[in-house]
Design an enzyme around this catalytic site. Structure first.
Site, PDB file in Angstrom:
ATOM      1  N   LYS A 180     -10.191  -5.932  10.565  1.00 20.12           N
ATOM      2  CA  LYS A 180      -8.983  -5.526  11.294  1.00 20.12           C
ATOM      3  C   LYS A 180      -8.866  -6.247  12.638  1.00 20.12           C
ATOM      4  CE  LYS A 180      -6.882  -2.393   8.654  1.00 20.12           C
ATOM      5  NZ  LYS A 180      -5.455  -2.392   8.295  1.00 20.12           N
ATOM      6  N   GLY A 214      -0.387   4.774  -0.667  1.00 20.48           N
ATOM      7  CA  GLY A 214      -1.429   5.353   0.185  1.00 20.48           C
ATOM      8  C   GLY A 214      -0.875   6.472   1.052  1.00 20.48           C
ATOM      9  N   ASP A 265      -1.717  -6.776  -6.768  1.00 25.99           N
ATOM     10  CA  ASP A 265      -2.710  -6.908  -5.708  1.00 25.99           C
ATOM     11  C   ASP A 265      -2.108  -7.776  -4.587  1.00 25.99           C
ATOM     12  OD1 ASP A 265      -4.811  -7.788  -4.139  1.00 25.99           O
ATOM     13  OD2 ASP A 265      -6.093  -8.370  -5.810  1.00 25.99           O
ATOM     14  N   TYR A 301     -14.794  -3.300   7.719  1.00 24.57           N
ATOM     15  CA  TYR A 301     -13.387  -2.916   7.934  1.00 24.57           C
ATOM     16  C   TYR A 301     -12.959  -3.212   9.383  1.00 24.57           C
ATOM     17  CZ  TYR A 301      -9.601   0.631   8.405  1.00 24.57           C
ATOM     18  OH  TYR A 301      -8.432   1.316   8.646  1.00 24.57           O
ATOM     19  N   GLY A 317       0.843  -1.203   0.000  1.00 29.07           N
ATOM     20  CA  GLY A 317       0.000   0.000   0.000  1.00 29.07           C
ATOM     21  C   GLY A 317       0.871   1.242   0.000  1.00 29.07           C
TER      22      GLY A 317
HETATM   23  C1  AKB Z   1     -11.093   5.129   8.192  1.00 30.89           C
HETATM   24  O1  AKB Z   1     -11.722   6.185   8.357  1.00 30.89           O
HETATM   25  O2  AKB Z   1     -11.562   4.112   7.684  1.00 30.89           O
HETATM   26  C2  AKB Z   1      -9.652   5.097   8.672  1.00 30.89           C
HETATM   27  C3  AKB Z   1      -9.547   4.591  10.065  1.00 30.89           C
HETATM   28  C4  AKB Z   1     -10.014   5.397  11.203  1.00 30.89           C
HETATM   29  O3  AKB Z   1      -9.055   3.517  10.252  1.00 30.89           O
HETATM   30  N1  AKB Z   1      -9.066   6.399   8.572  1.00 30.89           N
END
Ligand code: AKB
Length: 337
Positions: free
Chosen positions: A155, A11, A52, A151, A8
């Site tokens: 994580k 980024g 990827d 997400y 990444g």
């Molecule tokens: C998001 O907004 O998805 C990220 C985070 C807080 O992990 N910046």
């Protein structure tokens, strides 16, 4: 010479990390990204691989290198992951698993433990209501871990996965009893960079507000004025990654650490922006889904274990972040444009 893989790399964190790492003469940097490295980055790295992270052929190519350290930054952020949960799982989970397996094989081959630095997030928290969030205040690493987003789920799982892989393969496998994998994770708050604007996150309202004001553009903030989550200036984010990587293993009492710097409401950020750019036009148009995500994240983090174990301390509180980093740097960036 330390061979360092940064995934990444294009980024937001990747940009700043490459700039810092490339100043260290004992580094051989390999960068991975889906797209070609952005302007000024290609010359900072020894080798650049385009592809990827969840593609086994890409992993096989990287595996030919005797990598010592991995900064695995490639991920779909929270808003993007809500739009495409299957892709988020593929990149965020399968991509991480593939790299952990690769790290284990490299560590076994070289006889040196591969350090695996993983940026986790405040998205792992899932506060049940705004009242519960406000009452909880600064949360520790082990409370309220019921994320509501793809997400956050990805994580928190990968935090556990990295710990499991390190415990199982990092300490025990190799016949000589050597460690082959050393997984360390940081739970990042929203990061604010003066030189790049994020895409696909839900903490993006803060950097968007500042960058819009610096360009003389009106900004409609997608969360309520009272929305509060922790934030950090990008230089502190990079510093935290490097400090955790450098910490002696015997000092670390856990694999996953909260780190904090300041925790303003959207309204408090807007006030700072207006004091720097008095003509800034900031309004509020809360987006229900993005507001709900921010409401589910903690109001602040308790980072006392990082402070104790590896001396974490941010250089930038909110005043210093704005006065000495964000405003002067952003002003320069847009005056050149
Ligand atoms: C998001 O907004 O998805 C990220 C985070 C807080 O992990 N910046």
């Amino acid at each position: 010479m330390i061979t360092t893989l940064v995934t990444g790399a294009n980024g937001e964190i990747g940009h700043s990390l490459l700039e810092t790492l490339s100043k260290q003469s004992d580094r051989r940097i390999i960068a991975l990204d889906l797209s070609p490295l952005g302007h000024g980055l290609a010359e900072l790295v020894h080798r650049s691989v385009q592809g990827d992270v969840s593609d086994p052929a890409v992993v096989a190519e990287l595996e030919t290198e005797d990598i010592d350290e991995i900064y695995h930054l490639a991920a779909l952020l929270s808003t993007s992951s809500e739009k495409n949960p299957a892709l988020a799982h593929q990149v965020n989970v399968n991509g991480t698993m593939g790299l952990l397996m690769m790290a284990r094989r490299i560590g076994t081959r070289t006889g040196r433990a591969v350090k695996f630095l993983f940026p986790s997030t405040i998205a792992v928290y899932g506060m049940k209501s705004v009242e519960a969030k406000n009452a909880a205040g600064a949360v520790t690493e082990f409370e309220h871990l019921q994320p509501t987003t793809m997400y956050g789920i990805n994580k928190v799982y990968c935090e556990q996965l990295g710990g499991y892989m390190s415990d199982r393969f990092g300490q025990l496998t190799d016949e000589a009893g050597a460690k082959v994998l050393d997984f360390r994770a940081l739970r990042f708050p929203g990061l604010i960079s003066a030189t790049t604007v994020p895409t696909g996150g839900t903490s993006d309202y803060a950097p968007e507000m500042i960058h819009a004001a610096a360009q003389g553009k009106a900004y409609a903030c997608f969360v309520r004025p009272d929305a509060r989550i922790p934030f950090m200036a990008m230089p502190d984010g990079v510093k935290a990654l490097l400090d955790l990587a450098a910490a002696p293993m015997e000092n670390l009492t856990q694999r996953v650490y909260n780190i904090g710097a300041f925790a303003p409401s959207a309204e408090e950020i807007a006030a700072k922006v207006k004091s720097a750019f008095p003509n800034a036009e900031i309004s509020y148009a809360p987006h229900p889904k993005r507001q709900a995500i921010v409401d589910s994240w903690c109001a602040d983090v308790n980072d006392s274990v990082a402070r104790r174990d590896w001396g974490w301390s941010p250089d930038y509180d909110m005043d210093r972040a704005f006065n000495e980093y964000l405003i002067p740097t952003i002003s320069k960036v847009y005056s050149k444009a």
